[in-house]
Design a protein around this motif. Structure first.
Motif, mmCIF file in Angstrom:
data_model
loop_
_atom_site.group_PDB
_atom_site.id
_atom_site.type_symbol
_atom_site.label_atom_id
_atom_site.label_comp_id
_atom_site.label_asym_id
_atom_site.label_seq_id
_atom_site.Cartn_x
_atom_site.Cartn_y
_atom_site.Cartn_z
ATOM 1 N N UNK A 68 2.024 14.897 3.073
ATOM 2 C CA UNK A 68 3.154 15.178 3.958
ATOM 3 C C UNK A 68 3.348 13.976 4.874
ATOM 4 N N UNK A 69 4.571 13.486 4.920
ATOM 5 C CA UNK A 69 4.886 12.367 5.788
ATOM 6 C C UNK A 69 5.372 12.879 7.143
ATOM 7 N N UNK A 70 5.045 12.143 8.172
ATOM 8 C CA UNK A 70 5.568 12.459 9.493
ATOM 9 C C UNK A 70 7.033 12.039 9.542
ATOM 10 N N UNK A 71 7.918 12.928 9.938
ATOM 11 C CA UNK A 71 9.329 12.587 10.068
ATOM 12 C C UNK A 71 9.612 11.946 11.422
ATOM 13 N N UNK A 72 8.921 12.434 12.428
ATOM 14 C CA UNK A 72 9.200 12.002 13.783
ATOM 15 C C UNK A 72 7.935 12.145 14.626
ATOM 16 N N UNK A 73 7.823 11.270 15.617
ATOM 17 C CA UNK A 73 6.633 11.297 16.465
ATOM 18 C C UNK A 73 7.007 10.720 17.834
ATOM 19 N N UNK A 74 6.547 11.335 18.897
ATOM 20 C CA UNK A 74 6.812 10.864 20.259
ATOM 21 C C UNK A 74 5.478 10.544 20.919
ATOM 22 N N UNK B 95 2.668 -1.513 15.953
ATOM 23 C CA UNK B 95 1.902 -2.020 14.813
ATOM 24 C C UNK B 95 1.169 -0.889 14.079
ATOM 25 N N UNK B 96 0.582 0.016 14.813
ATOM 26 C CA UNK B 96 -0.143 1.135 14.207
ATOM 27 C C UNK B 96 0.817 2.045 13.443
ATOM 28 N N UNK B 97 1.972 2.330 14.042
ATOM 29 C CA UNK B 97 2.922 3.245 13.419
ATOM 30 C C UNK B 97 3.656 2.629 12.238
ATOM 31 N N UNK C 126 4.600 4.079 8.280
ATOM 32 C CA UNK C 126 6.001 3.968 7.863
ATOM 33 C C UNK C 126 6.946 4.563 8.905
ATOM 34 N N UNK C 127 6.608 4.391 10.166
ATOM 35 C CA UNK C 127 7.448 4.867 11.257
ATOM 36 C C UNK C 127 8.033 3.680 12.015
ATOM 37 N N UNK C 128 9.334 3.729 12.291
ATOM 38 C CA UNK C 128 10.022 2.715 13.079
ATOM 39 C C UNK C 128 10.374 3.285 14.445
ATOM 40 N N UNK D 237 10.532 7.253 14.224
ATOM 41 C CA UNK D 237 11.103 8.027 13.124
ATOM 42 C C UNK D 237 10.741 7.366 11.806
ATOM 43 N N UNK D 238 10.712 8.175 10.769
ATOM 44 C CA UNK D 238 10.387 7.710 9.424
ATOM 45 C C UNK D 238 11.396 6.695 8.948
ATOM 46 N N UNK D 239 10.898 5.606 8.324
ATOM 47 C CA UNK D 239 11.799 4.611 7.732
ATOM 48 C C UNK D 239 12.538 5.250 6.576
#
Length: 69
Positions: free
Chosen positions: A6-12, A32-34, A38-40, A66-68
């Motif tokens: 499962x990919x993370x769609x969004x993270x705060x 850099x970690x995110x 694959x999060x921008x 958010x997910x690329x």
């Protein structure tokens, strides 16, 4: 046996520091970690308040990743 990722769609993420340079460093490390996840960066919000107990400014930031696509 099914193997499902499962990919993370969004993270705060929330950050705070005593000076702006430290806050910028924290955010750069988080970016850099995110990238590995694959999060921008979608948005960044920041605020500066006076901390009367320490008698100095406190810098804080909220970074929304958010997910690329």
């Amino acid at each position: 046996m099914d193997f499902k990722l499962d990919l993370l769609d969004s993270k705060v993420e929330l950050y705070e520091a005593d000076d702006l340079k430290s806050l910028e460093g924290q955010i750069e490390r988080a970016i850099d970690i995110n990238k590995a996840l694959m999060l921008d960066v979608h948005s960044v919000s920041h605020q500066v308040v006076f901390n009367p107990r320490k008698e100095r400014l406190l810098y804080s930031a909220v970074v929304h990743f958010k997910l690329k696509r």
